[in-house]
Design a protein around this motif. Structure first.
Motif, PDB file in Angstrom:
ATOM      1  N   HIS A 224      23.172  47.007  71.037  1.00  0.00           N
ATOM      2  CA  HIS A 224      23.451  47.977  70.329  1.00  0.00           C
ATOM      3  C   HIS A 224      22.547  48.229  70.010  1.00  0.00           C
ATOM      4  N   GLU A 225      22.271  47.356  68.983  1.00  0.00           N
ATOM      5  CA  GLU A 225      20.329  48.280  67.878  1.00  0.00           C
ATOM      6  C   GLU A 225      19.623  48.098  69.418  1.00  0.00           C
ATOM      7  N   PHE A 226      19.229  46.804  70.407  1.00  0.00           N
ATOM      8  CA  PHE A 226      18.099  47.285  71.103  1.00  0.00           C
ATOM      9  C   PHE A 226      18.640  48.557  72.072  1.00  0.00           C
ATOM     10  N   LYS A 227      19.689  48.653  72.336  1.00  0.00           N
ATOM     11  CA  LYS A 227      19.887  50.115  73.495  1.00  0.00           C
ATOM     12  C   LYS A 227      19.655  51.251  72.403  1.00  0.00           C
ATOM     13  N   GLY A 228      19.871  51.413  71.276  1.00  0.00           N
ATOM     14  CA  GLY A 228      18.851  52.735  70.304  1.00  0.00           C
ATOM     15  C   GLY A 228      20.852  53.703  70.708  1.00  0.00           C
ATOM     16  N   ASP A 229      22.105  52.598  70.422  1.00  0.00           N
ATOM     17  CA  ASP A 229      23.047  53.444  70.676  1.00  0.00           C
ATOM     18  C   ASP A 229      24.166  52.475  69.411  1.00  0.00           C
ATOM     19  N   LEU A 230      23.800  52.127  68.446  1.00  0.00           N
ATOM     20  CA  LEU A 230      24.535  51.740  67.426  1.00  0.00           C
ATOM     21  C   LEU A 230      25.032  51.844  66.724  1.00  0.00           C
ATOM     22  N   LYS A 231      26.321  52.362  65.958  1.00  0.00           N
ATOM     23  CA  LYS A 231      27.636  53.150  65.288  1.00  0.00           C
ATOM     24  C   LYS A 231      27.644  52.128  64.119  1.00  0.00           C
ATOM     25  N   PRO A 232      27.879  52.687  63.605  1.00  0.00           N
ATOM     26  CA  PRO A 232      28.704  52.119  62.447  1.00  0.00           C
ATOM     27  C   PRO A 232      29.972  50.798  62.814  1.00  0.00           C
ATOM     28  N   GLU A 233      31.013  52.218  63.002  1.00  0.00           N
ATOM     29  CA  GLU A 233      31.843  50.816  63.711  1.00  0.00           C
ATOM     30  C   GLU A 233      31.973  50.347  64.591  1.00  0.00           C
ATOM     31  N   GLN A 234      32.261  48.975  64.532  1.00  0.00           N
ATOM     32  CA  GLN A 234      32.287  47.997  65.411  1.00  0.00           C
ATOM     33  C   GLN A 234      32.272  48.172  66.786  1.00  0.00           C
ATOM     34  N   ASP A 235      32.201  47.843  68.117  1.00  0.00           N
ATOM     35  CA  ASP A 235      33.079  48.035  69.398  1.00  0.00           C
ATOM     36  C   ASP A 235      32.826  46.431  70.048  1.00  0.00           C
ATOM     37  N   ILE A 236      35.239  47.178  70.292  1.00  0.00           N
ATOM     38  CA  ILE A 236      35.376  46.508  69.961  1.00  0.00           C
ATOM     39  C   ILE A 236      35.920  46.006  71.651  1.00  0.00           C
ATOM     40  N   GLU A 237      35.970  46.621  72.349  1.00  0.00           N
ATOM     41  CA  GLU A 237      35.960  46.505  73.896  1.00  0.00           C
ATOM     42  C   GLU A 237      34.868  46.202  74.439  1.00  0.00           C
ATOM     43  N   GLY A 238      33.393  46.075  73.789  1.00  0.00           N
ATOM     44  CA  GLY A 238      32.141  45.147  74.475  1.00  0.00           C
ATOM     45  C   GLY A 238      32.193  44.045  73.944  1.00  0.00           C
ATOM     46  N   MET A 239      32.646  42.972  72.947  1.00  0.00           N
ATOM     47  CA  MET A 239      33.200  42.691  72.547  1.00  0.00           C
ATOM     48  C   MET A 239      34.278  41.317  73.226  1.00  0.00           C
ATOM     49  N   LYS A 240      34.936  42.435  73.527  1.00  0.00           N
ATOM     50  CA  LYS A 240      36.534  42.044  74.440  1.00  0.00           C
ATOM     51  C   LYS A 240      35.626  41.422  75.917  1.00  0.00           C
ATOM     52  N   ILE A 241      35.162  42.399  76.408  1.00  0.00           N
ATOM     53  CA  ILE A 241      34.001  41.846  77.973  1.00  0.00           C
ATOM     54  C   ILE A 241      33.061  41.417  77.225  1.00  0.00           C
ATOM     55  N   ALA A 242      32.423  41.213  76.445  1.00  0.00           N
ATOM     56  CA  ALA A 242      32.068  39.666  76.209  1.00  0.00           C
ATOM     57  C   ALA A 242      31.945  38.511  76.022  1.00  0.00           C
ATOM     58  N   THR A 243      33.376  37.899  75.199  1.00  0.00           N
ATOM     59  CA  THR A 243      33.904  37.231  75.439  1.00  0.00           C
ATOM     60  C   THR A 243      34.907  37.005  75.763  1.00  0.00           C
ATOM     61  N   ALA A 244      34.957  37.071  76.828  1.00  0.00           N
ATOM     62  CA  ALA A 244      35.904  36.893  78.307  1.00  0.00           C
ATOM     63  C   ALA A 244      34.685  36.479  79.257  1.00  0.00           C
ATOM     64  N   GLU A 245      33.494  36.474  79.342  1.00  0.00           N
ATOM     65  CA  GLU A 245      32.327  36.320  79.935  1.00  0.00           C
ATOM     66  C   GLU A 245      32.216  35.047  79.682  1.00  0.00           C
ATOM     67  N   PHE A 246      32.129  35.351  78.443  1.00  0.00           N
ATOM     68  CA  PHE A 246      31.338  33.550  77.651  1.00  0.00           C
ATOM     69  C   PHE A 246      32.066  32.674  77.568  1.00  0.00           C
ATOM     70  N   ASN A 247      33.827  33.127  77.331  1.00  0.00           N
ATOM     71  CA  ASN A 247      34.612  31.585  78.049  1.00  0.00           C
ATOM     72  C   ASN A 247      34.345  31.275  79.340  1.00  0.00           C
ATOM     73  N   ALA A 248      34.250  32.716  80.051  1.00  0.00           N
ATOM     74  CA  ALA A 248      34.310  32.338  81.238  1.00  0.00           C
ATOM     75  C   ALA A 248      33.113  30.719  81.781  1.00  0.00           C
ATOM     76  N   ILE A 249      32.615  31.476  81.209  1.00  0.00           N
ATOM     77  CA  ILE A 249      30.863  30.117  81.491  1.00  0.00           C
ATOM     78  C   ILE A 249      30.713  29.232  80.620  1.00  0.00           C
ATOM     79  N   LYS A 250      31.846  28.867  79.512  1.00  0.00           N
ATOM     80  CA  LYS A 250      31.864  27.528  78.066  1.00  0.00           C
ATOM     81  C   LYS A 250      33.150  26.819  79.409  1.00  0.00           C
TER      82      LYS A 250
END
Length: 254
Positions: A224-250
């Motif tokens: 999010h910092e690299f994209k320039g769209d960082l917000k104070p709140e956490q990206d819960i949905e983004g973390m869910k998607i990334a976690t699912a992909e991470f878990n599938a790879i691992k």
């Protein structure tokens, strides 16, 4: 417990003021057990986040070291907010409450005793524990560490980990710098956050407490910092998607 330990250190003293370094649960959920008339001081953003909190259940479940079970879940709102610096004097001892945000969150505060050269850094400092970046501005967090390293301070009490000093804080800031470099390479290569996290290695920092658990969380935040769209709140949905992909790879099953 925590309250008993403080009362043993200062017998007969009443709790008159509490400074909250930021809004995360492990730093605020114990407030209902302190006197109701106690002044609670925090950053304005911290208070806003506390007032917005909700709970999935009305009482706490049993958790060793945290709760006996059955205690009501309740947020105690701070009564005083500051956005820069406030100084208190206790029997000639100068105590500075300093904002240093954004860093770990967008409402971090520290407590500095200049004569004793002691700093209570809150979660701006993680010693030998992998930093949580879910509400952070990671690059600003490194800058916050630089600010501390320029201060006349000898002892730094972290939010997580053992008491240390500037050496330990500099090492933690380097963890963030190494992570940023690894995440940036993968971002520039077009990898998704989940794929990037699955391939990141942090060298000796991989052995830090929680390092593997925070790969996805911290990668998403850097993206999010690299994209320039960082917000104070956490990206819960983004973390869910990334976690699912991470878990599938691992090959990790939910």
């Amino acid at each position: 417990n925590y309250i008993a330990a403080m009362q043993k250190t200062a017998p007969g003293k009443k709790f008159g003021r509490m400074v909250i370094t930021h809004h995360h649960g492990d730093h605020i959920y114990g407030l209902p057990f302190f006197p109701a008339n106690m002044e609670i001081v925090c950053h304005e953003y911290c208070r806003q986040e506390m007032l917005a909190m909700t709970f999935p259940t009305p009482t706490w479940e049993k958790r060793d070291g945290w709760a006996e079970g059955g205690e009501p879940r309740r947020i105690v709102p701070p009564t005083t907010t500051i956005n820069e610096r406030t100084t208190y004097y206790y029997n000639g001892i100068e105590v500075q409450v300093i904002t240093n945000a954004p860093a770990h969150t967008f409402g971090d505060m520290m407590i500095y005793l200049p004569e004793q050269k002691v700093l209570f850094a809150g979660d701006i400092a993680f010693y030998w524990v992998a930093p949580f970046c879910h509400n952070a501005h990671p690059t600003k967090w490194m800058e916050a560490c630089d600010k501390i390293l320029s201060m006349d301070v000898k002892t730094i009490i972290p939010g997580h980990g053992p008491i240390g000093g500037k050496k330990e804080l500099e090492d933690m800031a380097n963890y963030i710098a190494v992570f940023k470099n690894e995440a940036r390479k993968r971002y520039d290569d077009g990898l998704s956050a989940g794929k990037a996290a699955a391939s990141i290695s942090l060298g000796r920092y991989d052995a830090w407490i929680g390092a593997q658990d925070r790969l996805v969380m911290n990668t998403v935040r850097f993206y999010h910092e690299f994209k320039g769209d960082l917000k104070p709140e956490q990206d819960i949905e983004g973390m869910k998607i990334a976690t699912a992909e991470f878990n599938a790879i691992k090959g990790i099953k939910n």
